[in-house]
Design a protein around this motif. Sequence first.
Motif, mmCIF file in Angstrom:
data_model
loop_
_atom_site.group_PDB
_atom_site.id
_atom_site.type_symbol
_atom_site.label_atom_id
_atom_site.label_comp_id
_atom_site.label_asym_id
_atom_site.label_seq_id
_atom_site.Cartn_x
_atom_site.Cartn_y
_atom_site.Cartn_z
ATOM 1 N N VAL C 80 0.841 -1.288 0.089
ATOM 2 C CA VAL C 80 -0.034 0.015 -0.133
ATOM 3 C C VAL C 80 0.802 1.243 0.060
ATOM 4 C CG1 VAL C 80 -2.114 -0.732 1.178
ATOM 5 C CG2 VAL C 80 -0.124 -0.240 2.438
ATOM 6 N N CYS C 81 0.191 2.248 -0.373
ATOM 7 C CA CYS C 81 1.010 3.529 0.019
ATOM 8 C C CYS C 81 0.840 4.159 1.230
ATOM 9 C CB CYS C 81 0.300 4.697 -1.089
ATOM 10 S SG CYS C 81 0.110 4.421 -2.728
ATOM 11 N N GLY C 82 1.925 4.519 1.970
ATOM 12 C CA GLY C 82 1.936 4.835 3.236
ATOM 13 C C GLY C 82 3.354 4.960 3.846
ATOM 14 N N ASN C 83 3.168 5.095 5.236
ATOM 15 C CA ASN C 83 4.554 5.119 6.023
ATOM 16 C C ASN C 83 5.092 3.929 6.483
ATOM 17 O OD1 ASN C 83 5.016 7.875 5.924
ATOM 18 N ND2 ASN C 83 3.225 8.275 7.325
ATOM 19 N N ILE C 84 6.380 3.542 6.782
ATOM 20 C CA ILE C 84 6.864 2.275 7.270
ATOM 21 C C ILE C 84 6.797 2.641 8.915
ATOM 22 C CG2 ILE C 84 8.779 0.980 7.847
ATOM 23 C CD1 ILE C 84 9.479 1.167 5.160
ATOM 24 N N GLU C 85 6.158 1.492 9.444
ATOM 25 C CA GLU C 85 6.150 1.507 10.758
ATOM 26 C C GLU C 85 6.973 0.410 11.341
ATOM 27 O OE1 GLU C 85 2.531 1.106 12.822
ATOM 28 O OE2 GLU C 85 1.426 2.817 11.542
ATOM 29 N N ARG C 86 7.733 0.436 12.319
ATOM 30 C CA ARG C 86 8.638 -0.584 12.939
ATOM 31 C C ARG C 86 8.659 -0.727 14.459
ATOM 32 N NH1 ARG C 86 14.647 -1.741 11.427
ATOM 33 N NH2 ARG C 86 14.848 -2.197 13.662
ATOM 34 N N VAL C 87 8.144 -1.886 14.658
ATOM 35 C CA VAL C 87 8.482 -2.390 16.247
ATOM 36 C C VAL C 87 9.361 -3.493 16.267
ATOM 37 C CG1 VAL C 87 7.150 -3.007 18.144
ATOM 38 C CG2 VAL C 87 6.042 -1.766 16.474
ATOM 39 N N ASN C 88 10.444 -3.230 16.775
ATOM 40 C CA ASN C 88 11.458 -4.328 16.759
ATOM 41 C C ASN C 88 11.666 -4.823 15.458
ATOM 42 O OD1 ASN C 88 11.899 -3.644 19.501
ATOM 43 N ND2 ASN C 88 10.572 -5.304 20.081
ATOM 44 N N LYS C 89 11.210 -6.167 15.252
ATOM 45 C CA LYS C 89 11.423 -6.787 14.003
ATOM 46 C C LYS C 89 10.223 -6.881 13.146
ATOM 47 C CE LYS C 89 15.516 -9.338 13.757
ATOM 48 N NZ LYS C 89 16.007 -10.089 12.396
ATOM 49 N N LEU C 90 9.094 -6.184 13.601
ATOM 50 C CA LEU C 90 8.137 -6.315 12.886
ATOM 51 C C LEU C 90 7.998 -4.861 11.985
ATOM 52 C CD1 LEU C 90 5.133 -7.299 12.268
ATOM 53 C CD2 LEU C 90 4.256 -6.362 14.406
ATOM 54 N N VAL C 91 7.797 -5.335 10.695
ATOM 55 C CA VAL C 91 7.705 -3.907 9.834
ATOM 56 C C VAL C 91 6.253 -4.171 9.122
ATOM 57 C CG1 VAL C 91 8.466 -3.180 7.492
ATOM 58 C CG2 VAL C 91 9.956 -3.967 9.399
ATOM 59 N N SER C 92 5.697 -2.963 9.161
ATOM 60 C CA SER C 92 4.302 -2.816 8.434
ATOM 61 C C SER C 92 4.110 -1.355 7.841
ATOM 62 C CB SER C 92 3.108 -2.837 9.588
ATOM 63 O OG SER C 92 3.227 -2.104 10.319
ATOM 64 N N VAL C 93 3.237 -1.653 6.835
ATOM 65 C CA VAL C 93 3.139 -0.157 6.137
ATOM 66 C C VAL C 93 1.781 0.248 6.444
ATOM 67 C CG1 VAL C 93 3.123 0.833 3.999
ATOM 68 C CG2 VAL C 93 4.716 -0.939 4.455
ATOM 69 N N ARG C 94 1.690 1.338 7.055
ATOM 70 C CA ARG C 94 0.075 1.999 7.446
ATOM 71 C C ARG C 94 -0.078 2.874 6.271
ATOM 72 N NH1 ARG C 94 -2.915 3.509 12.263
ATOM 73 N NH2 ARG C 94 -1.443 2.076 13.412
ATOM 74 N N ALA C 95 -1.488 2.533 5.574
ATOM 75 C CA ALA C 95 -1.891 3.223 4.378
ATOM 76 C C ALA C 95 -2.097 4.619 4.913
ATOM 77 C CB ALA C 95 -2.693 2.457 3.720
ATOM 78 N N PHE C 96 -1.870 5.423 3.746
ATOM 79 C CA PHE C 96 -2.258 7.013 4.113
ATOM 80 C C PHE C 96 -4.103 7.187 3.776
ATOM 81 C CE2 PHE C 96 1.198 9.127 4.676
ATOM 82 C CZ PHE C 96 2.035 9.077 3.508
ATOM 83 N N LYS C 97 -4.570 6.382 3.105
ATOM 84 C CA LYS C 97 -6.005 6.510 2.785
ATOM 85 C C LYS C 97 -6.485 5.250 2.664
ATOM 86 C CE LYS C 97 -9.254 8.969 0.110
ATOM 87 N NZ LYS C 97 -9.566 9.816 -1.007
ATOM 88 N N SER C 98 -7.467 4.379 3.774
ATOM 89 C CA SER C 98 -8.044 3.374 3.525
ATOM 90 C C SER C 98 -9.218 3.179 4.333
ATOM 91 C CB SER C 98 -7.009 2.351 4.294
ATOM 92 O OG SER C 98 -7.124 2.560 5.615
#
Lengths: 290, 274, 344
Positions: C80-98
């Motif tokens: 998705v389009c968005g920012n990377i979020e990271r907690v320790n070893k978990l990487v996710s991308v939070r979308a701008f518009k969803s």
Amino acid sequence: MQKISNTEIYFIENGINSNLRADGRSRNDYRHFSLETGEIIHASGSARLKISDTEVLVGVKAEIKEIKNAQSNNDKQQEDLKRFIFTVDCCQSASSEFTEQKRLDQYNIELAKQLERLYSHPSVVDVDKYLTIVPGKFYWNLCIDAMVLDSDGNLLDALSIAIRAALYNTVLPKIKVITSEYQEITFEVSEDPEDVISLKDAIENVPIFITLNQIGSQSSFIIDSTLQEELCINSKLCIGINQKSMICSIQKSSGMEGLEPQTIIQMIKSAKQIGVQIISTMDKALKLNP
Amino acid sequence: MRGSFRLFYIQKKKEQQKNEQNENKNNNNSIDIQRNNRSDEQFRQIFLKSGIVSQASGSCYIEIEKTKVLCSVHGPRASHKTEEFVAAKFNCELKYTTFSSSVDKYDYTENNKEKDQSLIIREALIGSVRLEKYPKTVIDIYILVLNDDGNVMVASITAASMALADAGVEMYDMVASCSSVCTKDRILLDPSYQEESLPNTTNILVAKMPALNQVTQLVQSGDLSYNTVIEAVDLNIDGCDKIYSIMKQNLIDSLEKQLKDKDNNNNNNNMDIK
Amino acid sequence: MNETNNPISEINIEIFSPQKRLKLRHIEKKNENEMEVDTDQDEIYKSRRLMIPGQSIAKEGEYLKGHGTFHFDGNLIASVCGNIERVNKLVSVRAFKSRYNGEIGDIIVGRITEIQGKRWKVDVNARQDYFLMLSAINLPGGIQRRRTSSDELQMRNLFVENDLVYAEVQQIMGDGSVAIHTRNLKYGKLQNGCFLKVPSNLMKRSKMHFHSLDECGVDVILGLNGYIWIADTEQQRKQQAFIQKHERENFDQPLVLPEDHKEITKESRERIARIKNSISLLAEGFMVIHPKSIMQVYKQSIKMALSAKDLLHPEYIRQITTYLSTLPLENDSNLDMHEYPEEQ
């Protein structure tokens, strides 16, 4: 689909009764709109109008129409007299209201027919001066196609204003008529982009629609409704007004209730004032930006 | 027998065409038309009869001189969609038969003019029916135009209103309508087909609920000044009241007749039993 | 009587011309190739990388994939389009518009769409409609008892289609359906106010979602799903007092609000309209919506001597948006939409 609860309707109705709508406007206030002409190169004329979120795109294409039987019967005569052919297309992406195909088709036809009625009188455009090629035989027919790209209420007004602007922007190529020996008529269409007839002065009498929505008590009505307000209306009167304050079309629609004759008279009066003002502002703005 | 009928029909058609051509010539010369037997504000003869379609919940047949319209109402009947929960769904369909007009061409499929007129009629009637009394139902109105000699809209709205009353659907009031054609200086009520198709004229249609004094439909097309519009609308509103009295009288007469028939039947039955 | 004597205010029409249109700026490509994310944790976090679908984040084995990412060809790629979020070893991308994604404890405003057996279906601008179970509401009178079949038949007396409810997410079932509840005196049906819808990504999670803006006398409920409710404080207090009295004394009779309890003065309407337009302004400028930012816009509009309806004009919107962007950065947390600030 947009829905609204009874208490919200109550809030909006009371606001309108005290002349202060949900977004702070008074009953006779129009939203800001931006108009752009000449965007579509391939059309003879075009315009794009944006009233807050409502966006409408209009293209005008001119074609030559031949009238074959001079002594046709009545209805044929009427068909031949029609110089304007309207099509309205509301994109399904315009609003979640338009997802049902059948309803959408019906709505498109309703809008197109209302516009047709608006332009039904022959005095709308001086046909002899601008749209005649060979009197009695060949005329220019203007096919006006309107597309609704996004909807936030007040569609019919937006369509009529955009169509007027598109007609202002329309240019027709000059045509030389050559009659050969065997009475055959051929046309020589001028290729010069400067050698054109502009319809700028032809739209003097072209009218626009003013939609008046009656909400709440019988005597309170608003112009330029938003989508939320359109869910609360008791009935709607669309009035076509031209520059000379002549009334070109009236149609009542989408109403679950009737209107008192007094209210109708007031509405027509209001529409006259507002319509003339909008047309003059529009003309001024169009003249400044050719 | 059949042969002679056909001959008669062809003769009549030729006569009609000749008349039309004459009228066309007249029209081309001047816009002023001569109204044959009536004044500008006079209606043509109206004939109404309700309860004639046995399969429908309610029906009505109307003749305004040569214009013939038949209307039938089906409903309120159950609908399967749950969205119609709050109030009944109200549908209206107008159809011209293929033989209704010698000039216009009508197909078996619905064309745009019919769709547009259906919407106008629906708008005129919807304000008069108590839809909230019939949740989860559908009310269908089917209008068939058998012959078009002008003023079809008025005939349709009148017939539909009578048919709704015949079907026993709860209404606030019946809807009476009136239309007119405005030329340069004259306003002609109840126009015929010739008058409606004149160039350079405007048409006005008004539908009204007289008891509540509310206008349920108003359609105008053409170029008119503000004063002319107000005058024409007022004239049409008066015309509506006249039509309303005709509708009322007709409905009462037919109800009385039904009661009389019922009494007669009861008497006959009693006599049989004896 | 309609004021036809009222002078109609100026109608504004603006003509665009092709020259006025903004030219597209070409943004220079940064290193598009796979970036080895073996640098500091803090650096990734501070750089606030913007991702587009298909852009590679890292090599497969290094991080666990969270929402908005997938494995392909040995790489971890954003979906998705968005920012990377990271907690320790978990990487996710939070979308701008969803669409709104509910989590337990979220406070939302929803609209009833359907009444089913023993539950209501509520539209909250999420992927599916959420459920409000009959057992999850407070019965009138506040009594605690088992819901009987007569309660089920009387559901219409509590909530009807299209009503607005103020509720909290209770639990998320295994099949993805979500249940909400109104088991609190402050939750329940919303009446006599104004509704507004904004993109759900502009709403920040905070301690309070019901804000009583004292400076303007307007109550604002910012549902996390992007549905916002605006009402007049005074009228709501009166209404609430009446409803509570009704509950205590005669809860078995239907609730009918008297007319004077529904009245809102013209000045309060103007303030409500101003707040409504301020929130729309923030939504259009894609700025986070919370009481601080709303009040900033509100005060600025008063300083500029604008009436409520002037806030609809694009020129004024532009002016106020530029003013807001010049404010110190702590207020403009447009990028940090996932932070949890302390709210008073």
